[in-house]
Scaffold this active site. Structure first.
Site, PDB file in Angstrom:
ATOM      1  N   GLY A 292       3.175   2.166  10.687  1.00 28.15           N
ATOM      2  CA  GLY A 292       4.184   3.258  10.818  1.00 28.15           C
ATOM      3  C   GLY A 292       4.873   3.707  11.827  1.00 28.15           C
TER       4      GLY A 292
ATOM      5  N   HIS B  39      -9.135   1.326   5.200  1.00 33.54           N
ATOM      6  CA  HIS B  39      -7.778   1.405   5.756  1.00 33.54           C
ATOM      7  C   HIS B  39      -8.083   2.313   7.139  1.00 33.54           C
ATOM      8  CE1 HIS B  39      -3.840   2.588   6.576  1.00 33.54           C
ATOM      9  NE2 HIS B  39      -3.548   1.467   6.191  1.00 33.54           N
TER      10      HIS B  39
ATOM     11  N   ASN C 227       1.004  -1.147  -0.004  1.00 36.89           N
ATOM     12  CA  ASN C 227       0.162   0.046  -0.210  1.00 36.89           C
ATOM     13  C   ASN C 227       0.874   1.181  -0.007  1.00 36.89           C
ATOM     14  OD1 ASN C 227      -1.775   2.034   0.514  1.00 36.89           O
ATOM     15  ND2 ASN C 227      -2.284   1.610   2.635  1.00 36.89           N
TER      16      ASN C 227
ATOM     17  N   SER D  10       3.965  -2.207  10.253  1.00 41.62           N
ATOM     18  CA  SER D  10       5.467  -2.207  10.394  1.00 41.62           C
ATOM     19  C   SER D  10       6.106  -3.635   9.842  1.00 41.62           C
ATOM     20  CB  SER D  10       6.086  -2.176  11.644  1.00 41.62           C
ATOM     21  OG  SER D  10       5.587  -0.604  12.251  1.00 41.62           O
TER      22      SER D  10
ATOM     23  N   GLU E  13      -6.495   4.709   8.181  1.00 38.52           N
ATOM     24  CA  GLU E  13      -6.278   6.053   8.084  1.00 38.52           C
ATOM     25  C   GLU E  13      -7.387   6.692   7.310  1.00 38.52           C
ATOM     26  OE1 GLU E  13      -2.638   5.441   5.745  1.00 38.52           O
ATOM     27  OE2 GLU E  13      -1.539   4.934   7.611  1.00 38.52           O
TER      28      GLU E  13
HETATM   29  P1  13P Z   1       3.330   0.247   7.521  1.00 37.69           P
HETATM   30  O1  13P Z   1       3.771  -0.873   6.906  1.00 37.69           O
HETATM   31  O2  13P Z   1       4.346   1.601   7.013  1.00 37.69           O
HETATM   32  O3  13P Z   1       3.353   0.154   9.216  1.00 37.69           O
HETATM   33  O4  13P Z   1       1.970   0.606   7.068  1.00 37.69           O
HETATM   34  C1  13P Z   1       1.083  -0.495   7.350  1.00 37.69           C
HETATM   35  C2  13P Z   1      -0.141  -0.193   6.390  1.00 37.69           C
HETATM   36  O5  13P Z   1      -0.878   0.860   6.923  1.00 37.69           O
HETATM   37  C3  13P Z   1      -0.423  -0.849   5.419  1.00 37.69           C
HETATM   38  O6  13P Z   1      -1.719  -0.624   4.992  1.00 37.69           O
END
Ligand code: 13P
Length: 250
Positions: free
Chosen positions: A174, A96, A10, A214, A98
């Site tokens: 993240g 998602h 992603n 992560s 976010e």
């Molecule tokens: P990270 O791998 O940067 O932690 O993000 C995970 C994510 O939100 C994938 O959709």
């Protein structure tokens, strides 16, 4: 039951079309011989057709990160599922964290988008996961149950069998704080149990559940060694062709 692994990237709001071309140039030879898993990449809308062209003739499929539930209409700034299909997209990420946190998505909008994606023939990658405060308050299972039941409301077994589910604990996204394989396994097992109660046992055992949060080249092996973990949804580490290829080739 053996389920075919899926490794999905992603890209979030990263990469121009030029960046996208460059990524594929490096990435394609690194995964040319990889036949052990499905490989999907979700670039931003503006780079979708560039990615589709760059991935032509390979096993890599392209997905979008979001779309509206209506096929068309007066919805300024939105993009529909049939529009994604026209670009050559095969899948779409839905719900998602976010989008839930910053753009007001709810279990109800997830459910509408999910039905629209299925209707358009796209493979939905539906995301669920708890916040840090919810985990600390022992609410992980309650949150997952609510997201599962709301998101998958009124779905048939046949529809459910076309979905990929991604467990992404928000505290691991993240942050460099990956869920341990044990934490992920326990959440995945709980989600599969919910699927067993709501859909047929066959659907539940065939359901592929991806872990996200992560994921890096150095922790993918430990995660994929777990029976309950069927793949990964990778953010940051999918932006670099070499690191994403290392994850694909776990
Ligand atoms: P990270 O791998 O940067 O932690 O993000 C995970 C994510 O939100 C994938 O959709």
């Amino acid at each position: 039951m053996s389920r075919r692994p899926v490794i999905a990237g992603n890209w979030k709001m990263y990469k121009t079309r030029a960046d996208t071309r460059q990524f594929f140039e490096t990435f394609k030879p690194l995964v040319a011989a990889s036949r052990h898993c499905d490989i999907t990449i979700a670039p931003p809308f503006t780079a979708l057709s560039t990615a589709v062209d760059a991935a032509a003739g390979t096993v890599i499929t392209i997905a979008a990160q979001n779309a509206h539930w209506e096929p068309e209409g007066a919805f300024t700034g939105e993009v529909s599922m049939p529009m994604l299909v026209e670009t050559g997209c095969r899948g779409v990420i839905i719900g998602h964290s976010e989008r839930r946190q910053y753009f007001g998505e709810t279990d109800e909008s997830v459910n509408r988008k999910l039905k629209a994606a299925l209707q358009a023939g796209l493979t939905p990658i539906v995301c669920v996961g708890e916040l840090a405060a919810e985990r600390d308050a022992n609410l992980t299972q309650a949150v997952l149950r609510r997201q599962f039941e709301g998101g998958f409301a009124a779905l048939t077994d046949v529809e459910f069998s076309r979905i990929l589910l991604a467990y992404e604990p928000v505290w691991a996204i993240g942050t460099g704080r990956t869920a341990t394989p044990e934490i992920a396994t326990s959440a995945h097992g709980f989600l599969r149990e919910l699927a067993r109660k709501r859909f047929s046992p066959e659907c539940a055992s065939a359901l592929r559940i991806l872990y996200g949060g992560s994921v890096k080249p150095d922790n993918i092996k430990g995660l994929m060694a777990q029976e309950e973990i069927d793949g990964a949804l990778v953010g940051g580490a999918s932006l670099d062709a070499k690191s994403f290829a290392a994850i694909v080739n776990f």
